[in-house]
Design a protein around this motif. Structure first.
Motif, mmCIF file in Angstrom:
data_model
loop_
_atom_site.group_PDB
_atom_site.id
_atom_site.type_symbol
_atom_site.label_atom_id
_atom_site.label_comp_id
_atom_site.label_asym_id
_atom_site.label_seq_id
_atom_site.Cartn_x
_atom_site.Cartn_y
_atom_site.Cartn_z
ATOM 1 N N PHE A 1 45.875 54.412 33.564
ATOM 2 C CA PHE A 1 44.914 54.868 34.474
ATOM 3 C C PHE A 1 43.375 54.374 34.799
ATOM 4 O O PHE A 1 43.089 53.387 34.077
ATOM 5 N N PHE A 2 42.862 54.711 35.570
ATOM 6 C CA PHE A 2 41.516 54.000 36.250
ATOM 7 C C PHE A 2 40.404 55.066 36.045
ATOM 8 O O PHE A 2 40.404 56.028 36.627
ATOM 9 N N ALA A 3 39.412 54.458 35.497
ATOM 10 C CA ALA A 3 38.096 55.205 35.316
ATOM 11 C C ALA A 3 36.973 54.120 35.974
ATOM 12 O O ALA A 3 36.942 53.026 35.674
ATOM 13 N N SER A 4 36.001 54.645 36.618
ATOM 14 C CA SER A 4 35.024 53.918 37.202
ATOM 15 C C SER A 4 34.123 53.405 36.147
ATOM 16 O O SER A 4 33.825 54.056 35.090
ATOM 17 N N PRO A 5 33.472 52.238 35.871
ATOM 18 C CA PRO A 5 32.812 51.574 34.712
ATOM 19 C C PRO A 5 31.493 52.720 34.709
ATOM 20 O O PRO A 5 31.237 52.791 33.404
ATOM 21 N N GLU A 6 31.173 53.305 35.459
ATOM 22 C CA GLU A 6 29.681 54.040 35.358
ATOM 23 C C GLU A 6 30.231 55.608 34.660
ATOM 24 O O GLU A 6 29.382 56.241 34.289
ATOM 25 N N ASP A 7 31.509 55.757 34.605
ATOM 26 C CA ASP A 7 31.988 56.995 33.727
ATOM 27 C C ASP A 7 32.500 56.761 32.534
ATOM 28 O O ASP A 7 33.090 57.419 31.737
ATOM 29 N N ILE A 8 32.083 55.595 31.997
ATOM 30 C CA ILE A 8 32.609 54.993 30.582
ATOM 31 C C ILE A 8 31.359 54.866 29.792
ATOM 32 O O ILE A 8 30.512 54.026 30.107
ATOM 33 N N ALA B 1 45.400 50.215 47.554
ATOM 34 C CA ALA B 1 46.593 49.098 47.292
ATOM 35 C C ALA B 1 46.335 48.441 46.173
ATOM 36 O O ALA B 1 47.327 48.358 45.071
ATOM 37 N N ALA B 2 45.306 47.760 45.957
ATOM 38 C CA ALA B 2 45.087 46.893 44.692
ATOM 39 C C ALA B 2 45.021 47.431 43.401
ATOM 40 O O ALA B 2 45.360 47.152 42.439
ATOM 41 N N GLN B 3 44.269 48.540 43.534
ATOM 42 C CA GLN B 3 44.363 49.614 42.148
ATOM 43 C C GLN B 3 45.447 50.257 41.714
ATOM 44 O O GLN B 3 45.792 50.123 40.747
ATOM 45 N N SER B 4 46.359 50.536 42.757
ATOM 46 C CA SER B 4 47.801 51.016 42.506
ATOM 47 C C SER B 4 48.307 49.818 41.825
ATOM 48 O O SER B 4 49.333 50.246 40.886
ATOM 49 N N ALA B 5 48.350 48.885 42.575
ATOM 50 C CA ALA B 5 49.225 47.371 41.961
ATOM 51 C C ALA B 5 48.856 47.080 40.604
ATOM 52 O O ALA B 5 49.592 46.785 39.490
ATOM 53 N N VAL B 6 47.478 47.352 40.270
ATOM 54 C CA VAL B 6 47.099 47.068 38.899
ATOM 55 C C VAL B 6 47.294 47.896 37.728
ATOM 56 O O VAL B 6 48.147 47.514 36.820
ATOM 57 N N LYS B 7 47.625 49.213 38.117
ATOM 58 C CA LYS B 7 48.085 50.269 37.261
ATOM 59 C C LYS B 7 49.670 50.085 37.183
ATOM 60 O O LYS B 7 50.214 50.129 36.163
ATOM 61 N N GLN B 8 50.221 49.694 38.117
ATOM 62 C CA GLN B 8 51.622 49.233 38.146
ATOM 63 C C GLN B 8 51.767 48.434 37.243
ATOM 64 O O GLN B 8 53.172 48.448 36.633
ATOM 65 N N LEU C 1 50.362 47.109 34.930
ATOM 66 C CA LEU C 1 49.510 47.293 33.819
ATOM 67 C C LEU C 1 48.558 46.005 33.262
ATOM 68 O O LEU C 1 48.200 45.625 32.204
ATOM 69 N N ARG C 2 47.905 45.617 34.663
ATOM 70 C CA ARG C 2 46.878 44.762 34.345
ATOM 71 C C ARG C 2 45.450 45.599 34.114
ATOM 72 O O ARG C 2 45.428 46.705 34.285
ATOM 73 N N THR C 3 44.527 44.832 33.732
ATOM 74 C CA THR C 3 43.341 45.313 33.496
ATOM 75 C C THR C 3 42.110 44.712 34.266
ATOM 76 O O THR C 3 40.860 45.140 34.254
ATOM 77 N N TRP C 4 42.541 43.926 35.103
ATOM 78 C CA TRP C 4 41.348 43.245 36.089
ATOM 79 C C TRP C 4 41.757 43.668 37.724
ATOM 80 O O TRP C 4 42.856 43.337 38.014
ATOM 81 N N ILE C 5 40.995 44.247 38.403
ATOM 82 C CA ILE C 5 41.073 44.433 39.824
ATOM 83 C C ILE C 5 40.505 43.534 40.457
ATOM 84 O O ILE C 5 39.556 43.093 40.575
ATOM 85 N N PRO C 6 41.535 42.752 41.378
ATOM 86 C CA PRO C 6 40.923 41.692 41.864
ATOM 87 C C PRO C 6 39.945 42.224 43.235
ATOM 88 O O PRO C 6 40.011 43.267 43.697
ATOM 89 N N LYS C 7 38.919 41.333 43.378
ATOM 90 C CA LYS C 7 37.914 41.505 44.428
ATOM 91 C C LYS C 7 38.572 41.204 45.864
ATOM 92 O O LYS C 7 39.325 40.019 45.824
ATOM 93 N N ILE C 8 38.612 41.949 46.684
ATOM 94 C CA ILE C 8 38.885 41.634 48.287
ATOM 95 C C ILE C 8 37.739 41.292 48.993
ATOM 96 O O ILE C 8 36.984 41.968 49.171
ATOM 97 N N ILE C 9 37.959 40.155 49.695
ATOM 98 C CA ILE C 9 36.861 39.789 50.589
ATOM 99 C C ILE C 9 37.437 39.365 51.979
ATOM 100 O O ILE C 9 38.427 39.119 52.183
ATOM 101 N N ILE C 10 36.719 39.765 53.136
ATOM 102 C CA ILE C 10 37.133 39.827 54.450
ATOM 103 C C ILE C 10 36.252 38.792 54.981
ATOM 104 O O ILE C 10 34.827 38.942 54.964
ATOM 105 N N GLU C 11 36.749 37.691 55.835
ATOM 106 C CA GLU C 11 36.006 36.627 56.626
ATOM 107 C C GLU C 11 36.388 36.659 58.008
ATOM 108 O O GLU C 11 37.629 36.899 58.248
ATOM 109 N N ASN C 12 35.646 36.065 58.777
ATOM 110 C CA ASN C 12 35.922 36.218 60.237
ATOM 111 C C ASN C 12 36.313 34.989 60.503
ATOM 112 O O ASN C 12 36.890 34.546 61.879
ATOM 113 N N SER C 13 36.774 33.612 59.630
ATOM 114 C CA SER C 13 37.216 32.558 59.970
ATOM 115 C C SER C 13 37.812 31.922 58.696
ATOM 116 O O SER C 13 37.273 32.226 57.618
#
Length: 231
Positions: free
Chosen positions: A4-11, A126-133, A135-147
């Motif tokens: 399961f996932f808990a936000s860092p500020e709630d730990i 989707a990324a958080q769900s995949a991490v739990k599925q 059993l990873r402990t690192w959630i990848p950062k997602i970046i959007i760029e225009n080019s």
């Protein structure tokens, strides 16, 4: 086993709180209750073994019994992928890439990309769900760029720049091992001439995924699986 996932500020030092839909899933769907043991991650490489001590409608609190920090497994993978127009296919690509071990995900609008409507909260979910599925402990950062040019600003020489390219015959066997890869998969409309020149100036290595022409999301899955398995 569930993760399961808990936000860092709630730990805290000896207790954590899980909120929102994650808490509802624990208490209402899975029927976990006080005294049950659960595993929790904060998405920053930490795994917590906990025992539930309070359950309410929107919150689950648990005592931390054990914690450990997991290093990112090598090789480190950045997937730089052209944005897919259809939202469900884009979310599918994000989910599967994360399950397979991508460490950073950069989505870019290519010169031939089709108009799209991105909802970041859905991609993050989707990324958080995949991490739990997986059993990873690192959630990848997602970046959007225009080019593609802006996306490549995230590349540095410590990584090997790899481009999936249907116009070349070079295969996986000709590639050298590295501790870090920056993988580029083009958009649905392919790379423009200008984008190809840009990639060539970056001293990128072009290789083929095979004789068949693949969808962007399929190519992303194939390339991610191959390079993560080289660790």
């Amino acid at each position: 086993m569930y993760l399961f996932f808990a936000s860092p500020e709630d730990i805290y030092e000896d207790e954590l709180t899980i909120r929102g839909q994650e808490a509802v899933h624990i208490s209402r769907v899975l029927r976990f209750d006080k005294g049950d043991e659960i595993q929790v991650t904060d998405g920053n490489g930490n795994r917590y073994i906990c025992v539930i001590n309070r359950v309410s409608k929107q919150e689950v609190s648990a005592e931390i019994r054990q914690s450990e920090n997991e290093e990112r497994p090598l090789p480190y993978l950045t997937l730089c992928m052209g944005i897919i127009k259809k939202r469900d296919r884009l979310e599918f690509a994000v989910e599967k890439a994360v399950e397979l071990g991508v460490d950073q995900l950069i989505l870019f609008r290519g010169e031939y990309s089709l108009k799209e409507n991105i909802r970041m909260e859905r991609l993050d979910a989707a990324a958080q769900s995949a991490v739990k599925q997986s059993l990873r402990t690192w959630i990848p950062k997602i970046i959007i760029e225009n080019s593609l040019e802006r996306a490549l600003n995230h590349y540095n020489d410590s990584s090997m720049l790899i481009v999936a390219d249907e116009t070349t015959s070079s295969g996986f066997s000709e590639l050298k091992k590295s501790k870090s890869y920056f993988l580029v998969v083009g958009p649905e409309g392919g790379f423009s001439d200008g984008e190809r020149k840009l990639l060539n100036r970056k001293a990128s290595v072009h290789f083929s995924l095979g004789k068949k022409r693949l969808r962007t999301e399929t190519a992303a899955i194939v390339i991610t699986h191959h390079f993560k398995s080289m660790g």
